[in-house]
Design a protein around this motif. Structure first.
Motif, PDB file in Angstrom:
ATOM      1  N   TYR A   1       0.848  -1.168  -0.084  1.00 44.60           N
ATOM      2  CA  TYR A   1       0.077   0.295   0.055  1.00 44.60           C
ATOM      3  C   TYR A   1       0.857   1.242   0.128  1.00 44.60           C
TER       4      TYR A   1
ATOM      5  N   ALA B   1       2.380   1.637  -3.436  1.00 46.14           N
ATOM      6  CA  ALA B   1       1.568   2.176  -4.334  1.00 46.14           C
ATOM      7  C   ALA B   1       1.072   3.632  -4.043  1.00 46.14           C
ATOM      8  N   THR B   2       1.178   4.178  -2.977  1.00 41.51           N
ATOM      9  CA  THR B   2       0.762   5.605  -2.842  1.00 41.51           C
ATOM     10  C   THR B   2       2.261   6.472  -2.594  1.00 41.51           C
ATOM     11  N   ASP B   3       3.293   5.943  -3.054  1.00 44.19           N
ATOM     12  CA  ASP B   3       4.719   6.986  -3.184  1.00 44.19           C
ATOM     13  C   ASP B   3       4.966   7.353  -1.851  1.00 44.19           C
TER      14      ASP B   3
ATOM     15  N   LYS C   1      -1.716   9.913  -8.020  1.00 48.00           N
ATOM     16  CA  LYS C   1      -1.930   8.437  -8.377  1.00 48.00           C
ATOM     17  C   LYS C   1      -3.331   8.130  -7.833  1.00 48.00           C
TER      18      LYS C   1
ATOM     19  N   LEU D   1      -4.554   5.930  -5.647  1.00 40.88           N
ATOM     20  CA  LEU D   1      -4.492   5.628  -4.462  1.00 40.88           C
ATOM     21  C   LEU D   1      -4.387   6.746  -3.597  1.00 40.88           C
ATOM     22  N   ASN D   2      -3.966   7.849  -4.118  1.00 40.85           N
ATOM     23  CA  ASN D   2      -3.511   9.120  -3.259  1.00 40.85           C
ATOM     24  C   ASN D   2      -4.787  10.049  -3.424  1.00 40.85           C
TER      25      ASN D   2
ATOM     26  N   ARG E   1      -9.981   7.125  -2.260  1.00 45.62           N
ATOM     27  CA  ARG E   1      -9.553   6.365  -0.905  1.00 45.62           C
ATOM     28  C   ARG E   1     -10.715   6.200  -0.110  1.00 45.62           C
TER      29      ARG E   1
END
Lengths: 456, 398
Positions: free
Chosen positions: A202, A205-207, B16, B18-19, B24
């Motif tokens: 995770y 994936a979120t850098d 991204k 996910l960000n 989210r």
């Protein structure tokens, strides 16, 4: 005009000595005039109140102290002539030797005599840990809190039940490895690795740099492992089943476990209720309002009758644990409302400030909002605890032998059966509860005052 | 230059998925819903398996079968041991509501008296109120119920040596034998008279308010209303030829006969519930009165109102605004606490339905569910009503 000097000659050169205040304005008499007899209706009220006190107080003192029986071996000591004893027939007062004879049972329940030192250890640890925590001027609050919330519960669990928890595997199918304690640790290791892996994936994936998060996760799992290990290791203590627990100790166990479990749950629910996510806040609202809307006794009935139905085959909880689950869920809803009250009292600027310095949601809650909110609601938490402490008596209805349960049980013993037995034991019980609850409410008022001044 | 690297206004910054906070939160909520659904499903599945194994047929069919047990208290509804379980539910609900309403009535009166007494200038009175509040609210309610039931009422004389309370009837271990009203032919008219009197009082109240707004003159609504509500039924009582008679219990060789028997469980519960809740109400009343600014009293005096008028027209209306919301939650607490009746076997909803009926049928899920939902419904309806009332009466601010 020249005689001005003479005309002011009446001015005194020195001060007149102060006179004492009038006798009926000061001292006892003045106070009585002001507070008791300031007007005719007030005088009548005072006299009426004094008359009521005259009717109640001497009777109470006679019942508790002067007329009461203080020593004896059996019910004969507290029986009137008509009941086979020696006391006059109109005698009605407390029978204290009965409480004395039952005191051990009232405090410890039916806990085995040889193991009582374990209960005493727990009680000593409890008070040693609690007293400095309650005193605002004593330092080491963080260490103290860790002791009370982590070390003390585990130690009490091991001491009271004897530890030696039976751990079996939970992850791998039986075909690969038969259930054993070793399998549990293998399973636990696999689970920890999976969780760490998910966190790592995770974060990647979120850098975000995964190193910190993975470390925290690993440490958490390690701490959990240590806790489980301590609970499962055999210290050579005699196991004591929970049906032998009881008395005031059980009351404390239920109340303290209830509040310790309710606090984190309540915080999560309070956060959930104030969340922007509709599903989360809806769930929290329904959860909170449901538990607040039903009486605790139906919750206890539910947890003792319905909970076993909901569990998969083979999983059983003992009676005490079921009651504890009910109590914890119930009080977490109340705790959530207390915490929410505190969070609403935090100015919006604090939330915005936290965002402005770049903290994410959990960081801002953990470092900015919750520390302030929880501090404000300390009195509220104490009040919830008082309520919970009183409500623990309800578990006697579902057959647990808490303080009140064991008192009711003692009435069936014919050694001490007299008409005054019930009242004597209830007065004793009421006195103990009053001491604890009154003390706690004084403390909560003290904290409230203290917190008030620090904000002005 | 660095300026060219800055994203321009109409271009979305590349983030991204996910960000993205929206994405989210969607994922998180979806996970939560899935988790909850799984939990509920597995609970239902387990319950179904377990019930099948125990040989209990689920469903609400049991409600129409005969209960087979008797109940010792049902003031309004008919009940025999051949009544259905549904009737058990209604009788239980009735007994809970009777207990709650009477408890609330007494708790309010005692609570207001104690709350005002707590603020009295009279030292003795305020100290008595203080210790009343502290003692009552720091002793568990269940213990208080036991004290009244087993400590006090159980030690009363047997029915042969009943205590004679005069007009109130007789008191012994079997309960209070109170006088009973017997409503004869034509007493229904009195009921209608009462309803009409209440309706007329409301009309007068509205008219008086309008008149005061227009002319500034006040009309004694309270006394007129009281006169109407008491006077009209009494007038009808005599016009209809005194249809209501009272049957007094008489002392016989085997204890009191006749009249109405109030079971000791009920007396103990009413005493414990109302005295306990009154302590909390007293604190609410005290806080409410203290919350009214001192300047309000001074302003009233400056306008020339007398102390009594100040209290009635200025302080109490404003204090009520603070008092009502917590007062409601105390009423709800009392209604919920009435479920403790199960401890001394007063036949309330919890005792007869979630207790006896559950033991007879074993339908745990259905019965506990119905009981909890009933209490929940009472709570929700009351708080909805109170929210509405509160919104109507709250201060209108800019």
């Amino acid at each position: 005009m020249s005689n001005t000097k003479n005309s002011i000659s009446f001015v005194r050169a020195e001060m007149v000595p102060e006179m004492a205040p009038p006798i009926n304005e000061s001292g006892v008499l003045g106070w009585m005039r002001k507070n008791l007899f300031s007007s005719i209706p007030n005088t009548i009220l005072t006299l009426l109140a004094l008359y009521i006190l005259y009717l109640i107080i001497p009777g109470m003192i006679q019942w508790v102290l002067t007329d009461a029986v203080w020593s004896g071996e059996s019910r004969l000591a507290c029986a009137t002539i008509a009941q086979g004893g020696e006391l006059p027939n109109d005698w009605k007062a407390a029978c204290w030797p009965y409480v004395g004879a039952y005191l051990k049972l009232f405090i410890y329940g039916r806990y085995p005599d040889a193991e009582l030192w374990r209960v005493n250890m727990v009680l000593i640890m409890f008070f040693v840990g609690l007293v400095p925590l309650l005193m605002p001027n004593v330092g080491f609050k963080r260490e103290n809190l860790v002791f009370m919330l982590v070390i003390f519960p585990i130690a009490s669990f091991v001491l009271l039940s004897g530890g030696n928890l039976d751990l079996n595997g939970f992850l791998l199918p039986d075909a690969i490895m038969g259930p054993s304690e070793f399998k549990f640790w293998v399973d636990f290791l696999i689970l920890s690795l999976i969780i760490c892996g998910v966190v790592w994936a995770y974060m990647n994936a979120t850098d975000t740099d995964p190193k910190q998060a993975v470390t925290i996760t690993a440490i958490t799992m390690a701490v959990l492992a240590v806790i489980l290990f301590v609970m499962s290791v055999d210290f050579g203590l005699e196991p004591v089943e929970t049906d032998r627990w009881g008395g005031f100790v059980m009351t404390l166990v239920i109340a303290v476990t209830g509040i310790v479990a309710a606090l984190p749950l309540g915080i999560l629910l309070a956060l959930g209720r104030r969340s922007d996510m509709p599903a989360v806040s809806l769930f929290s609202v329904i959860f909170i309002e449901f538990w607040r809307g039903v009486p605790l006794i139906t919750v206890l009935f539910m947890s003792s009758v319905m909970l076993p139905l909901f569990l998969p085959d083979g999983v059983t909880f003992d009676k005490l644990l079921r009651a504890l689950i009910g109590v914890a869920l119930f009080s977490s809803a109340y705790m959530a409302e207390v915490v929410r009250g505190g969070m609403q009292a935090i100015p919006k600027g604090q939330y915005e400030g936290a965002m402005a310095v770049g903290l994410n949601y959990w960081q801002s809650m953990r470092m900015i909002i919750l520390p302030q909110a929880l501090k404000i609601v300390i009195p509220g938490i104490v009040n919830t605890f008082i309520g919970l402490f009183k409500d623990t008596t309800l578990v006697s209805i579902i057959g647990l032998l808490d303080f009140l349960g064991i008192i009711n049980l003692s009435h069936s013993d014919s050694t001490w059966a007299t008409p005054v037995q019930a009242m004597t034991s209830y007065v004793f019980c009421a006195f103990i509860f009053f001491l604890f609850c009154f003390g706690m409410s004084r403390y909560s008022i003290y904290m409230e005052d203290r917190l008030n001044t620090s904000h002005r | 230059m660095a300026v060219t690297d800055m994203p321009s206004g109409d271009e979305k910054p590349k983030v991204k998925l996910l960000n993205d906070p929206k994405f989210r939160s969607m994922i998180f909520q979806a996970l939560l819903v899935v988790l909850l659904a799984w939990l509920v499903w597995s609970m239902i599945d387990n319950a179904a398996t377990n019930l099948q194994k125990a040989g209990i047929a689920s469903g609400f069919g049991f409600l129409s079968t005969a209960s087979g047990f008797g109940l010792n208290f049902s003031p309004f509804l008919e009940y025999t041991s051949s009544s259905s379980f549904m009737q058990v539910y209604w009788v239980g609900l009735q007994n809970t509501l009777v207990l709650a309403v009477i408890g609330i009535f007494f708790a309010t009166i005692i609570g207001f008296i104690m709350g005002i007494a707590r603020l009295s200038n009279n030292w003795v009175i305020s100290k008595i109120a203080y210790w009343y509040v502290e003692v009552m609210r720091n002793i568990p309610l269940l213990l208080q119920i036991f004290i009244w039931y087993k400590g006090v009422l159980a030690t009363l004389p047997t029915s042969k040596n009943s205590i004679d309370l005069g007009a109130l009837g007789f008191l012994n271990t079997k309960g209070l034998f109170a006088p009973q009203f017997i409503f004869g032919e034509g007493s229904g008219v009195m009921g209608w008279a009462l309803l009409i009197a209440i309706a007329v009082t409301f009309v007068i109240n509205g008219w008086a308010k309008k008149r005061q707004m227009a002319t500034g003159e006040r009309f004694p609504v309270f006394w007129t209303g009281l006169g109407l509500i008491i006077g009209l039924p009494i007038l009808m009582y005599f016009i209809m030829g005194q249809p209501v008679t009272t049957e007094y219990p008489t002392s016989g060789n085997f204890g009191p006969r006749g009249g109405m028997r109030v079971i000791p469980e009920f007396i103990a519960l009413i005493l414990a519930l109302s005295l306990y809740t009154a302590a909390f109400i007293a604190e609410i009343v005290r806080a409410g009165i203290l919350a009214v600014n001192r300047g309000q009293t001074e302003a009233s005096y400056a306008l020339g109102l007398r102390p009594g008028q100040t209290l009635r027209l200025n302080i109490i209306p404003q204090a009520m605004r603070v008092i009502i919301p917590p007062l409601t939650s105390q009423y709800l607490n009392l209604a919920k606490n009435s479920s403790l009746a199960v401890a001394i076997a007063y036949p309330d909803l919890t005792a007869v339905f979630a207790g006896t009926a559950l033991n007879q049928t074993g339908q745990a899920v259905e019965i506990i569910g119905m009981t909890m939902l009933t209490y929940l419904a009472i709570s929700l309806v009351t708080s909805l009503f109170m929210n509405w009332y509160n919104a109507k009466n709250s201060l209108v601010e800019r």
